[in-house]
Design a protein around this motif. Structure first.
Motif, short mmCIF file in Angstrom:
data_model
loop_
_atom_site.label_atom_id
_atom_site.label_comp_id
_atom_site.label_asym_id
_atom_site.label_seq_id
_atom_site.Cartn_x
_atom_site.Cartn_y
_atom_site.Cartn_z
N TYR A 180 0.76 -1.24 0.00
CA TYR A 180 0.00 0.00 0.00
C TYR A 180 0.80 1.31 0.00
CZ TYR A 180 -4.00 3.01 0.56
OH TYR A 180 -4.94 3.98 0.34
N LEU A 191 4.51 0.46 -11.39
CA LEU A 191 3.58 1.55 -11.11
C LEU A 191 3.92 2.84 -11.85
CD1 LEU A 191 2.96 1.15 -7.26
CD2 LEU A 191 1.43 0.50 -9.13
N THR A 209 -0.20 7.24 -6.33
CA THR A 209 -1.53 7.62 -6.76
C THR A 209 -1.81 9.08 -6.42
OG1 THR A 209 -2.39 5.36 -6.55
CG2 THR A 209 -4.01 7.15 -6.52
N TYR A 247 1.89 2.53 -3.49
CA TYR A 247 0.70 2.73 -4.33
C TYR A 247 -0.01 4.01 -3.92
CZ TYR A 247 -3.91 2.22 -6.38
OH TYR A 247 -5.07 2.46 -7.07
N GLY A 303 -2.54 0.09 -12.33
CA GLY A 303 -2.85 -0.29 -10.96
C GLY A 303 -4.13 -1.08 -10.82
N TYR A 317 8.15 -3.56 -8.43
CA TYR A 317 6.80 -3.11 -8.09
C TYR A 317 6.66 -1.61 -8.38
CZ TYR A 317 2.80 -1.80 -5.14
OH TYR A 317 1.62 -1.29 -4.67
N LEU A 349 -3.83 -4.29 -8.98
CA LEU A 349 -3.72 -4.33 -7.53
C LEU A 349 -5.08 -4.59 -6.88
CD1 LEU A 349 -1.13 -1.51 -6.82
CD2 LEU A 349 -0.78 -3.96 -7.09
#
Length: 406
Positions: A90, A319, A97, A93, A145, A315, A148
Motif C-alpha cells: 500500500y 507503477l 496515486t 501505491y 494499478g 513493483y 492491484l
C-alpha cells in the motif's frame, strides 16, 4: 517435507518479478516499433502483458508457500497477515496515486481521469482500490494499478481458500464457484447504468479477481505440491526451458487473434481470454517449478544480486512505467531533441540527434525509470515496509524468530 524444512526465500523468483514488469513495459510501448518490424512481431510484442499473469501466479505461489501450513482463522492472525500485506503493497501505491492526481490538478491531463467529472471522488476510488470493479474507472489514476485490485481481492480471499481446502478438502471447485459468481454479477449488472460495475464479460474475465482467479489457484496448487514434495525430484525433464517456451507459444496464439475495438490486443478475444486465463498460467507454473527444482543458467541469472535488486524494485517500476512519470520523461526528451537540433543549426551541421529516434528514447526512459525505481525502493518503499511491520499498526509488534519471514 514440511514448509519449515525448505527455504522461505527464493532469489530467482524475486528476479522473475523484474522479468514480468519488463514484459508489461514492452507490451505498452510495442507501438514504437511500428514500421520497423513485420506486423506479427508487433502483435507478438503487444501481447507481453503476460507479465501480469506471471505476477498473479507468483502471488498465488508465494502467499501459499508462506502461509498455507501456518494460517489460523483467528482475529490476531488475520490482523498480522493484513498488516504484512499493507506494508508490502500500500505505501508506494498510495504515494504514487496521490502524485498522479496532483499531476492532474496541475496539468488537467485527461489520461489520469478519463474525463470523469469528479476527480476527488475518483482519487478516493483509486486509493481504496474500488475503481477496479468499474469498467468506467478501471484504468484511471495509475492505469496499470487495476491489477492491484485483483491482488488485494486475492489477499483477502487466500485465508478462506486455505481454510476450505484444508478443512473440507474442497480446492478445485473453488475457482469454478468464484468465476460463476463473476458471470452472475455480469448477467445482473450489464444492463444497469452504474459506471460499468461488472459491466461486461470481457472486463470481468480480464480485469477482476472473479475472472482471473484461476491464475492464482494454479500458483496455490504449485505451492501445495512443493510443500508436500519439496524441491528434489528424480525425473530429468527440463521444466524451466520447456515452460518458458510454452509461455511464448501462448503469446503467439494470442498474437494471431483478431482485435475487436475498443480493445487493443488479441488477449481480449474469446480464444485470447482462454489462452491467457487458463493455459498460460499452467505454462508459467511449469516454468516456476523448473526454477525451484533445477539448476540452470537462467536460474543463476535471475538469482544474481543485481537482478534480485531489479526484482525488489520492480513493483515501483510497474507503477511508474506508464502514466504521468513516463509523460514527463518523454516530454523532456522531446525538449532535448529540439535543443540539440537548435545547436546543430547554430553550428551549421546536419547531424543526427541522439534523441530523435523513439526506440532509443524508450531505452533511455527504461534506464531512468529503473534508476528511479531502485532509488524509491531504497529510500521509501523498503524503510516504510520495515517501519509498518515493526509498528503497532493493527496488532502489537512481536519480533519473529530469526530466519522466519512474513
Amino acid at each position: 517435507m514440511s514448509q519449515k524444512s525448505v527455504q522461505n526465500y527464493i532469489p530467482a523468483l524475486t528476479g522473475v518479478r523484474a522479468l514480468a514488469a519488463y514484459l508489461v513495459f514492452i507490451s505498452h510501448f510495442a507501438y514504437v516499433f511500428d514500421g520497423s518490424f513485420p506486423l506479427i512481431i508487433q502483435r507478438f510484442l503487444g501481447e507481453f502483458h503476460i507479465g501480469v499473469t506471471i505476477f498473479f501466479v507468483l502471488s498465488g505461489f508465494l502467499i501459499t508457500f508462506r502461509y498455507y501450513n501456518s494460517f489460523h482463522l483467528t482475529k490476531d492472525w488475520f490482523k498480522q497477515y493484513l498488516k504484512n500485506r499493507v506494508a508490502r503493497i500500500y505505501p508506494m501505491y498510495f504515494l504514487l496515486t496521490i502524485a498522479a492526481f496532483t499531476y492532474y490538478f496541475f496539468t488537467k491531463d485527461q489520461a489520469i481521469t478519463k474525463g470523469t467529472a469528479n476527480p476527488v471522488a475518483l482519487m478516493f476510488l483509486n486509493i481504496t482500490f474500488v475503481r477496479g470493479f468499474f469498467y468506467q474507472f478501471w484504468d484511471t489514476g495509475i492505469a496499470q494499478g487495476w491489477s492491484l485490485t485483483v491482488e488485494e481481492c486475492f489477499y483477502f480471499s487466500a485465508p478462506i481458500i486455505f481454510f476450505i481446502a484444508r478443512k473440507y478438502n474442497k480446492f478445485y471447485i473453488q475457482p469454478v464457484i468464484i468465476t460463476s459468481f463473476g458471470i452472475l454479477l455480469v448477467l445482473i449488472f450489464r444492463n444497469v447504468d452504474w459506471h460499468g460495475f461488472f459491466g461486461n464479460f470481457t472486463f470481468m474475465f480480464l480485469f477482476t479477481f472473479l475472472g482471473r482467479c484461476f491464475e492464482f489457484f494454479v500458483g496455490i496448487q504449485l505451492a501445495r505440491y512443493v510443500i508436500k514434495n519439496g524441491f528434489t525430484r528424480t525425473n530429468k525433464f527440463n521444466f524451466t526451458y520447456s515452460g518458458f517456451v510454452f509461455i511464448f507459444v501462448c503469446v503467439f496464439i494470442m498474437a494471431l487473434q483478431p482485435i475487436t475495438k475498443p480493445w487493443i490486443a488479441g488477449l481480449e478475444s474469446p480464444i485470447g481470454i482462454i489462452t491467457n486465463n487458463y493455459v498460460l498460467c499452467i505454462a508459467i507454473a511449469l516454468f516456476f517449478y523448473g526454477l525451484l527444482t533445477e539448476t540452470t543458467v537462467f536460474k543463476s541469472i535471475l538469482a544474481t544480486p543485481f537482478v534480485e535488486l531489479l526484482g525488489k524494485s520492480s513493483y515501483i517500476f510497474y507503477l511508474i512505467h506508464l502514466g504521468w512519470m513516463y509523460t514527463i520523461l518523454h516530454t523532456q526528451l522531446n525538449h532535448l531533441n529540439d535543443y540539440v537540433f537548435t545547436l546543430y543549426d547554430k553550428w551549421g551541421v546536419d547531424w543526427h540527434s541522439p534523441f530523435e529516434y523513439d526506440s532509443l528514447n524508450l531505452i533511455y526512459i527504461f534506464i531512468v525509470l529503473n534508476a528511479v525505481s531502485i532509488t524509491l525502493f531504497k529510500l521509501i518503499e523498503e524503510p516504510l515496509n520495515h517501519y509498518i511491520r515493526k509498528s503497532n499498526f493493527l496488532i502489537r509488534y512481536q519480533p519473529r524468530p530469526k530466519g522466519i519471514e512474513d
